[in-house]
Scaffold this motif. Structure first.
Motif, short mmCIF file in Angstrom:
data_model
loop_
_atom_site.label_atom_id
_atom_site.label_comp_id
_atom_site.label_asym_id
_atom_site.label_seq_id
_atom_site.Cartn_x
_atom_site.Cartn_y
_atom_site.Cartn_z
N PHE A 172 0.80 -1.22 0.00
CA PHE A 172 0.00 0.00 0.00
C PHE A 172 0.84 1.27 0.00
CE2 PHE A 172 -0.02 -1.94 4.22
CZ PHE A 172 0.55 -0.95 5.01
N LYS A 214 -0.63 3.81 -2.40
CA LYS A 214 -1.82 4.43 -1.81
C LYS A 214 -1.40 5.47 -0.78
CE LYS A 214 -6.07 4.17 -1.93
NZ LYS A 214 -6.84 5.03 -2.84
N ALA A 237 -3.41 4.60 4.78
CA ALA A 237 -3.40 3.60 3.70
C ALA A 237 -3.58 2.19 4.26
CB ALA A 237 -2.11 3.69 2.89
N THR A 262 -6.53 -0.25 3.25
CA THR A 262 -6.18 -1.53 2.63
C THR A 262 -6.78 -2.71 3.39
OG1 THR A 262 -4.14 -0.61 1.74
CG2 THR A 262 -4.25 -3.02 1.94
N GLU A 282 -0.30 8.53 -2.61
CA GLU A 282 -1.48 9.21 -3.15
C GLU A 282 -2.18 10.02 -2.05
OE1 GLU A 282 -5.88 7.81 -4.57
OE2 GLU A 282 -4.21 6.55 -5.20
#
Length: 119
Positions: free
Chosen positions: A68, A71, A91, A95, A74
């Protein structure tokens, strides 16, 4: 860290700590400061500190961040001003589809709370 399961936490077999959070604990095991975490760790015996250094996987799992990491990057870009600790925590929660638990409300932080509500 004190040995008893706090009331209010779900009775679950899967307790996962993001790598960055484990890193934060390890930093204070090896280089205590004068903060809340260092004071808590100072109350532990050397054997208890070893359980933090080398957690038993049936009791506490440390997440492998690689699945992750994208992620987390992001999330950091989306919310700006967040570092790895916060982004990885969020994240990991996304996840694994789990709730995030903190020792005290003051450990959450404004940015993490805002991002968690938005996500």
């Amino acid at each position: 860290m004190g040995g008893s399961w706090p009331s209010g936490l779900p009775d679950t077999e899967d307790v996962l700590l993001p790598t960055s959070r484990h890193w934060r604990l390890l930093q204070r095991v090896h280089a205590p400061g004068d903060g809340q975490l260092s004071r808590l760790l100072a109350t532990l015996s050397p054997a208890d500190r070893d359980t933090i250094r080398f957690p038993h996987p049936e009791v506490l799992q440390v997440a492998d961040a690689r699945p992750f990491l994208d992620k987390a990057a992001e999330i950091a870009a989306r919310f700006g001003g967040t570092g790895w600790l916060t982004a990885e925590t969020l994240a990991a929660g996304l996840t694994y589809g789990r709730a995030l638990w903190f020792g005290t409300e003051r450990n959450v932080g404004r940015l993490l709370a805002t991002a968690a509500d938005d996500l």
